[in-house]
Motif scaffolding. Structure first.
Motif, short mmCIF file in Angstrom:
data_model
loop_
_atom_site.label_atom_id
_atom_site.label_comp_id
_atom_site.label_asym_id
_atom_site.label_seq_id
_atom_site.Cartn_x
_atom_site.Cartn_y
_atom_site.Cartn_z
N THR A 1 15.75 1.85 14.32
CA THR A 1 16.75 1.76 12.76
C THR A 1 16.81 3.34 13.18
OG1 THR A 1 14.84 1.97 11.76
CG2 THR A 1 16.37 0.25 11.95
N ILE B 1 13.35 2.87 5.12
CA ILE B 1 12.47 1.64 6.21
C ILE B 1 11.47 1.01 5.11
CG2 ILE B 1 10.85 1.17 8.48
CD1 ILE B 1 13.49 2.79 9.31
N MET C 1 8.42 -9.48 22.54
CA MET C 1 8.38 -8.89 24.06
C MET C 1 7.11 -9.30 24.94
SD MET C 1 9.16 -5.13 23.20
CE MET C 1 9.04 -5.29 21.62
N LEU D 1 8.32 0.25 18.10
CA LEU D 1 9.78 0.08 18.34
C LEU D 1 10.70 0.32 17.31
CD1 LEU D 1 12.09 -1.98 20.15
CD2 LEU D 1 11.14 -4.05 19.08
N VAL E 1 8.92 -7.88 14.99
CA VAL E 1 8.57 -7.19 16.15
C VAL E 1 7.29 -8.41 16.29
CG1 VAL E 1 8.48 -5.87 17.68
CG2 VAL E 1 9.54 -4.92 15.45
N ASN E 2 7.75 -9.17 17.59
CA ASN E 2 6.54 -10.24 17.83
C ASN E 2 5.38 -10.58 16.83
OD1 ASN E 2 6.78 -9.08 20.68
ND2 ASN E 2 5.17 -8.21 20.96
N TYR F 1 13.33 -7.24 9.63
CA TYR F 1 12.88 -7.02 11.22
C TYR F 1 11.75 -7.88 11.53
CZ TYR F 1 16.30 -3.52 11.78
OH TYR F 1 17.78 -3.28 11.63
N ALA G 1 13.06 9.99 5.17
CA ALA G 1 11.95 9.19 4.54
C ALA G 1 11.28 8.15 5.62
CB ALA G 1 12.90 8.64 3.20
N SER H 1 4.24 -6.89 14.05
CA SER H 1 5.00 -5.67 12.60
C SER H 1 5.97 -6.05 12.14
CB SER H 1 4.78 -4.37 13.42
OG SER H 1 5.93 -3.99 14.29
N PHE I 1 12.30 -10.32 17.41
CA PHE I 1 12.23 -9.72 18.47
C PHE I 1 10.83 -10.24 18.96
CE2 PHE I 1 14.24 -6.22 15.86
CZ PHE I 1 15.16 -6.22 17.27
N LYS J 1 14.98 -2.59 6.16
CA LYS J 1 15.31 -1.27 6.38
C LYS J 1 16.74 -1.61 4.68
CE LYS J 1 19.41 -0.10 8.31
NZ LYS J 1 19.91 -0.10 9.41
N ASN K 1 8.40 6.32 5.73
CA ASN K 1 7.23 5.99 4.44
C ASN K 1 6.29 5.50 5.21
OD1 ASN K 1 8.21 7.29 2.19
ND2 ASN K 1 8.01 5.18 1.17
N LYS K 2 4.81 5.69 4.48
CA LYS K 2 4.07 5.23 4.60
C LYS K 2 3.89 3.32 4.09
CE LYS K 2 0.96 8.75 4.94
NZ LYS K 2 0.19 9.12 3.81
N VAL K 3 3.22 3.19 4.57
CA VAL K 3 2.61 1.34 3.72
C VAL K 3 2.21 1.38 2.04
CG1 VAL K 3 1.98 -0.84 3.58
CG2 VAL K 3 1.98 0.36 6.16
N PHE L 1 3.88 -1.99 20.46
CA PHE L 1 4.97 -2.32 19.65
C PHE L 1 5.69 -1.61 18.86
CE2 PHE L 1 3.26 -5.85 22.07
CZ PHE L 1 4.03 -6.49 23.23
N GLY L 2 4.58 -1.02 18.00
CA GLY L 2 5.44 -0.81 17.17
C GLY L 2 6.08 0.22 16.63
N HIS M 1 7.72 -0.60 5.84
CA HIS M 1 6.85 -0.64 6.43
C HIS M 1 5.70 -1.88 5.58
CE1 HIS M 1 7.45 1.36 10.00
NE2 HIS M 1 7.93 2.32 9.40
N LEU M 2 6.04 -3.66 5.90
CA LEU M 2 5.56 -4.29 5.08
C LEU M 2 3.98 -4.13 5.79
CD1 LEU M 2 8.52 -6.84 5.42
CD2 LEU M 2 7.67 -4.83 3.93
N PRO M 3 2.85 -4.85 4.10
CA PRO M 3 1.37 -4.33 4.58
C PRO M 3 1.06 -6.00 5.44
CG PRO M 3 2.34 -5.07 2.36
CD PRO M 3 3.55 -4.52 2.84
N PHE N 1 9.21 -4.75 8.92
CA PHE N 1 9.64 -3.90 7.91
C PHE N 1 10.79 -4.33 7.76
CE2 PHE N 1 10.86 -2.70 12.98
CZ PHE N 1 11.99 -1.56 12.39
#
Lengths: 303, 456, 306
Positions: free
Chosen positions: A22, C100, C237, A17, C49-50, C47, A27, C53, C235, C57, A29-31, A14-15, C102-104, C55
């Motif tokens: 967006t 963006i 799914m 997505l 997701v399920n 965001y 950029a 994950s 979201f 913006k 970005n990594k965590v 799913f990731g 991505h959150l830990p 993140f």
């Protein structure tokens, strides 16, 4: 069987997505990790005149999305990339080609994607016509290549292996759409390429002097749900991109069924008569969103 | 009766002995004019090499004036010209020989050497056009049988080998004569003659083999010559571009090549005759015959031109009209009509007048034909490229037209010089007229011919 | 006379140009000084997701009649307050002013028990922009998607619950939209949204019959909260086998455009036939040339013996 299972596993992730939803810019970005002090910094002059000092990984994409050269001939399993260009929406903003140049480290006057002023007959109206490599299913370029440097992949993309290309330019002569560019080694470009390493979505190395390059449909981004730079840069949603196997295309805002879009809007391919079977469809310029305004300047005049 | 034939024979023998001695003259000694000519060719050749070195080491963006629309320039049109030129070997020796036109005999070697030089430097001409010449061997290691370029490479190599053999085998008896007759020549040269003469003793079996080989090669070289130029035409005709998209292309190219070939042989014959003083052997009558051939071949070429231009012009579909109109009345019109005038009308009409069949006027006509033929290839390759199906817009001004750069012109000149140098040097090491073939044509027996070479 | 005129004109023109050129730094410097530092506006979109994950913006820009994005700006993100311990990540904005984060993984644990939380974005001051801070409050919700078939009708049902509450508390009146996940985005099942009822439930029929799936017909269907201001983009799914079975086995064919090892058979036969014939003849000729040499050698020997 094993392959099928593997595909299914990928399918269930799913990731991706995130990227698809967006408009991810350069950029990605990594965590965040705590020890960024040690990272190499570069200075960039921003558009609004600031001199920003940023970590190198932040300027270029930090995530390597593909190991390009390894699978360049294979194609992404299960995919069949396709594009639909809606001529009713184009107003010659030229953002698509700027985005493309930026993504692929190209300086003008080279354009992989061109926007042309077209008029089919005297009494019919003029319209703007974005044009790129059509990734034909019966590709004349691949037919004539003497060394297999350009090839058709399983995902429908016509790729180029710049390590293989001998620079005979037969493919350019064979392409009836003039979609291909030859790298003559413009010194400005060579200098620019040195300072701007390739971003990771490339299936080819267009910076190699003496070889041919062209639009590659950004398949490594596409397959991860990130729309190509031209699609993302377009302010009017002209370009739809997707997977024919999934029957859905998107311009970043709308997500539409491919078949419905083509059937209901009279989709066509340029020069169908050549039998090249392009993978890029056009929607005819009827009921246009913007009235045609002639472009007062000619672009790309500088060599 | 028997005495009579011996008398005729001895007259003929005297003639061939004299001819044989005279043919050795240019090999024995090179005059000042010859030295200047060779020096000049070397200079032009090295200038070409230097230009190529510059092109490869500096940015091609600056050294050559090609762009993304006109991606093939004079390198390719010059390549086509040289391939066309190489067809002369097939025409002059093979076709005329097989059709029993005996007058080919003194001209065959001139034609063959032109053919070998042309096909050799056609190959060089395509290498200089490549973006990565050092990857040439990829054609062998990664070659795709589907590509017309691979076909062309295969045919060029085959034709080169076949023509070289066709040049070499009739030369074997001649070489053995050289090694017996030349004086004061460096050791290596004599050694070379000895090796190349292949222990020629003129035995009946040896003669039999030579003649059989020549016949087989003459038959083989005709389809090869036709394929080499047809495949070269397909490099263009196999694309979808309107200006090349023609089923007429192979035949059209071959007709042009035959015309060019005869013109080139006229020029070659003229200069060999003049500077080696071979007037006795390359008589006016040969010019008369070649002049008539020029008329005939111009007619054939005219016919194919009519097919190539009139048919699409009659329809004037929008794919063709853009480049056709430019050639008929637009920006390429002057060159187009000059090429038509000097490349077809002049050689078709002027030699109809008897006074024009003399060496001097005919050579002038032939030179015009050769120059027009070069520009004809230019017109076929280049103007069409600047008329793609989708309009050229938003490009720098220089991308909309093509004018060859100095470097390109120097490289092409270098290739020309190299080809001429090859021909000149060949004539400085080997007889440019095949004595035994001429003698044989006059009915002299092989035993007598053998005597010529044995006499010291 | 004419010449003089043009020369004069040229001189005057270049003089004016030179003066203008000299003035540029003053004009520029003046305007530079007079501009006040702009204050960036930071916006945050969340965001989920399920519930797997997460993140965010962030976008940065300023308003000066129009909105201008700010690129190359480092935006830091915190949970609840701008404090080192709550640091979630940072990003450099792109030319659109966006980035963006991505959150830990630890974030999931941090918010599990919260019914609401704040996301705080912060930028430092630099030569052109003031320091700025922006925040958004997220009502912590989670989705439970269920798929079921009633008679022959395929239905997607979703329940929306509050998170962090001790008892299961459904949220009423949240606008939900339903979709099929595709490579380039989420294909909406309908333009309309459906409001959750008092049980926190919304339901939509899956009426498409020909949406291509994989070889088993598997597709991902799901629901998302359209009311992003309050809850963020959530979201959820589920995999179903409602898609059309499609087999996309790529078969490499023999064709003129195919690679070197996929040459059409007719072409191989034709080419080999010609090459063998012609080169056979050439090799025969070369052999004959060798025979000439051998015959000569024999003749020389014979002559020597005589």
């Amino acid at each position: 069987m094993e392959d099928e299972q593997k595909n299914r596993r990928n399918f269930l992730k799913f990731g991706f997505l995130a990227a698809g939803l967006t408009a991810a810019g350069v950029a990605l970005n990594k965590v965040a990790s705590g020890d960024e002090g040690a990272e190499e910094k570069v200075k960039v002059l921003t558009a609004d005149g600031r001199l920003a000092e940023v970590a190198k990984s932040k300027v270029e994409s930090s995530e390597s999305l593909s190991a390009a050269s390894k699978h360049v001939r294979q194609g992404i399993p299960g995919r069949k990339f396709i594009m639909v260009i809606d001529l009713t929406r184009c107003k010659n903003a030229r953002k698509c080609l700027e985005g493309c140049q930026k993504m692929h480290n190209f300086l003008p006057p080279v354009e992989w994607l061109k926007v042309k002023e077209m008029q089919d007959s005297e009494l019919s109206g003029k319209y703007w016509f974005p044009q790129l490599c059509y990734q034909c299913d019966n590709p004349p370029c691949c037919k004539v290549c003497p060394v297999g440097a350009t090839f058709k992949r399983s995902d429908g993309i016509v790729g180029i292996d710049n390590e293989r290309c001998i620079g005979c330019k037969f493919c350019m002569a064979a392409c009836p759409y003039s979609s291909r560019s030859f790298n003559y080694g413009n010194p400005k470009q060579v200098e620019y390429s040195k300072n701007h390493p390739l971003k990771s979505c490339h299936t080819m190395d267009p910076n190699m002097v003496g070889t041919v390059s062209k639009c590659d449909f950004c398949p490594d981004f596409g397959s991860k749900g990130i729309l190509p730079a031209c699609v993302r840069s377009c302010p009017n949603g002209v370009i739809f991109y997707g997977d024919e196997n999934e029957d859905v295309v998107s311009n970043g805002e709308q997500v539409l069924r491919l078949k419905d879009l083509l059937v209901n809007n009279g989709g066509y391919r340029q020069f169908e008569v050549f039998g090249t079977k392009p993978r890029v469809y056009y929607l005819p310029p009827v009921n246009r969103l913007f009235p045609f305004k002639p472009d007062p300047v000619e672009h790309n005049q500088e060599e | 009766m028997k005495n009579e034939t011996t008398a005729v024979d001895s007259v003929l023998m005297n003639k061939y002995e004299a001819m044989h001695d005279e043919l050795l003259r240019p090999i024995q000694k090179t005059g000042l004019a010859g030295k200047i000519w060779i020096g000049f060719l070397f200079c032009v050749f090295f200038a070409g090499v230097f230009a190529f070195y510059t092109q490869e080491t500096k940015s091609k963006y600056e050294t050559i004036s090609l762009n993304n629309y006109t991606m093939w320039g004079i390198y390719i049109s010059n390549f086509v010209f040289f391939v066309a030129l190489s067809l002369v070997g097939a025409l002059m020796s093979a076709v005329l020989k097989l059709t029993n036109f005996e007058w080919y005999r003194p001209l065959s070697r001139i034609a063959e050497v032109i053919a070998v030089a042309a096909i050799m430097f056609a190959g060089v001409g395509i290498i200089v056009a490549m973006g990565h010449p050092e990857r040439l061997y990829f054609l062998l290691t990664h070659g795709r049988l589907q590509s017309p370029i691979i076909w062309d490479i295969v045919v060029i190599i085959t034709y080169f080998v076949a023509t070289s053999l066709f040049l070499f085998i009739p030369l074997i008896p001649g070489i053995s004569q050289l090694s017996n007759h030349l004086k004061d020549k460096p050791k290596w040269q004599m050694w070379m003659y000895k090796k190349l003469s292949l222990s020629w003793r003129g035995t009946p079996e040896q003669w039999k083999i030579v003649k059989r080989c020549i016949t087989i090669l003459a038959i083989l070289i005709i389809p090869l010559g036709i394929s080499i130029h047809t495949v070269t035409a397909w490099l263009f005709a196999s694309t979808l571009r309107a200006e090349w998209n023609s089923t007429n292309f192979g035949a059209y190219f071959i007709a042009g090549a035959f015309l060019l070939g005869v013109a080139a042989v006229i020029v070659g014959t003229f200069f060999f005759r003049k500077y080696y003083r071979f007037e006795k052997y390359l008589t006016d009558s040969y010019f008369d015959k070649m002049g008539k051939m020029l008329v005939f071949l111009s007619g054939v070429y005219f016919y194919f031109n009519i097919n190539e231009y009139l048919v699409p012009a009659f329809k004037m579909d929008s794919m063709h009209s853009q480049y056709l109109l430019d050639e008929f009345t637009g920006k390429d019109a002057i060159l187009f009509w000059l090429v038509f005038l000097f490349g077809i009308f002049v050689p078709a009409i002027l030699p109809l007048f008897k006074s024009m069949l003399k060496p001097w006027p005919l050579t002038v006509i032939a030179i015009l034909v050769v120059i027009a033929a070069w520009f004809k290839r230019y017109i076929i390759v280049i103007p069409g490229l600047s008329h793609p199906y989708l309009p050229i817009q938003n490009v720098p001004h220089s991308w909309t037209h093509y004018v060859p750069s100095l470097i390109e012109c120097m490289v092409v000149a270098g290739i020309f010089a190299a080809a001429l140098l090859f021909i000149t040097l060949f004539s400085k090491f080997f007889p440019i007229i095949s004595v035994w073939e001429v003698a044989e044509g006059d009915g002299v027996s092989l035993e007598k011919i053998n005597l010529l070479s044995k006499k010291a | 006379m004419n010449f003089n005129n043009t020369a004069q004109n040229k001189f005057i023109k270049s003089l004016i140009a030179a003066i203008l050129f000299l003035l540029i730094p003053f004009v520029y410097g003046y305007s530079q000084d007079s501009t006040e530092k702009k204050k960036p506006l930071l916006s945050i979109t969340y965001y989920n997701v399920n519930s797997d994950s997460f993140f965010v913006k962030v976008s940065s820009g300023y308003k000066d009649e129009k909105f201008f994005p700010i690129e190359y700006q480092n935006v830091k993100l915190y949970l609840n307050e701008a404090d080192k311990n709550n640091f979630l990540g940072d990003v450099m904005t792109d030319p659109k002013g966006e980035g963006i984060i991505h959150l830990p993984q630890k974030f999931k644990g941090m918010i599990d028990s919260l019914s609401t939380f704040d996301l705080v974005a912060e930028t430092d001051a630099d030569v052109k922009y003031k320091a700025a801070i922006g925040s958004t409050t997220i009502e912590n919700a989670f989705l439970d998607v269920q798929i079921r078939i009633v008679d022959t009708t395929k239905m997607i049902r979703v329940y929306v619950y509050k998170k962090g509450a001790k008892v299961k508390s459904p949220i009423k009146g949240v606008e939900m939209s339903f979709f099929v996940k595709r490579m380039v985005g989420l294909f909406p099942l309908s333009d309309k949204t459906i409001s959750t009822d008092s049980a926190g439930m919304a339901e939509m029929e899956y009426a498409i019959t020909d949406m291509p799936g994989d070889s088993l017909g598997a597709i991902l269907v799901g629901a998302k909260i359209a009311d992003a201001d309050t809850y963020g983009n959530i979201f959820s799914m589920k995999e179903t086998f409602w898609g059309a079975k499609t087999f996309n086995n790529y078969e490499s064919v023999r064709a003129l455009w195919a690679p070197a090892d996929r040459v059409p058979v007719w072409l191989i036969v034709l080419a080999l036939g010609i090459i063998i014939t012609v080169w056979g003849t050439i090799l025969f000729i070369i052999y004959q040339v060798y025979r000439i040499f051998r015959l000569g050698q024999q003749e020389i020997k014979r002559e020597a013996n005589l």
